[in-house]
Design a protein around this motif. Structure first.
Motif, short mmCIF file in Angstrom:
data_model
loop_
_atom_site.label_atom_id
_atom_site.label_comp_id
_atom_site.label_asym_id
_atom_site.label_seq_id
_atom_site.Cartn_x
_atom_site.Cartn_y
_atom_site.Cartn_z
N PRO A 55 0.79 -1.17 0.19
CA PRO A 55 -0.01 -0.05 0.04
C PRO A 55 1.06 1.14 -0.12
O PRO A 55 2.07 1.33 0.43
CB PRO A 55 -0.88 0.01 1.22
N GLN A 56 0.54 2.14 -0.50
CA GLN A 56 1.08 3.52 -0.67
C GLN A 56 0.90 4.53 0.66
O GLN A 56 0.39 5.37 0.77
CB GLN A 56 0.43 4.40 -1.76
N LYS A 57 1.63 3.87 1.75
CA LYS A 57 1.46 4.44 3.09
C LYS A 57 1.94 5.91 3.02
O LYS A 57 1.58 6.68 3.85
CB LYS A 57 2.44 3.72 3.99
N ILE A 58 2.86 6.26 2.08
CA ILE A 58 3.33 7.77 2.14
C ILE A 58 2.25 8.84 1.91
O ILE A 58 2.48 9.82 2.31
CB ILE A 58 4.43 7.92 1.07
N ALA A 59 1.06 8.44 1.21
CA ALA A 59 0.32 9.15 0.96
C ALA A 59 -0.59 9.48 2.24
O ALA A 59 -1.24 11.01 2.43
CB ALA A 59 -1.02 8.68 0.06
N ILE A 60 -0.83 9.09 3.37
CA ILE A 60 -1.24 9.05 4.50
C ILE A 60 -0.64 10.44 5.34
O ILE A 60 -1.22 11.58 5.56
CB ILE A 60 -1.28 8.25 5.69
N THR A 61 0.85 10.52 5.29
CA THR A 61 1.69 11.71 5.58
C THR A 61 1.52 12.68 4.77
O THR A 61 1.39 13.81 5.22
CB THR A 61 3.00 11.15 5.74
#
Length: 91
Positions: A55-61
């Motif tokens: 998953p593209q976890k960097i999008a949360i930040t």
């Protein structure tokens, strides 16, 4: 898209400050947390990924930081407008 995130982050605390008695500065800090939670729900629950793709976890930040960039100044403006509205001097 980035400017839309910042603009919405700015307008939410201003609207909260003008329409309610809730402190706009708190709304300015809560808005990025809400955005981060909703982004996490989307990334982990709704987004379709290829098998084995992370998953593209960097999008949360990413989304939370840009919401914070709009939310803090928006909270300040909302607080000023709320203060002016509630502390009017007659006359």
């Amino acid at each position: 898209m980035i400017w839309a995130i910042i603009a919405i982050g700015f307008l939410v605390p201003v609207a909260v400050g003008l329409l309610t008695r809730f402190p706009p500065m708190i709304a300015g800090f809560l808005w990025p947390a809400l955005v981060a939670i909703l982004t996490a729900v989307y990334i982990y629950g709704i987004e379709t990924r290829a098998p084995g793709e992370d998953p593209q976890k960097i999008a949360i930040t990413f989304f939370a930081l840009f919401s914070l960039a709009g939310g803090v100044p928006g909270g300040l403006v909302g607080w000023i407008l709320q203060h002016k509205r509630t502390h009017r001097h007659p006359g």
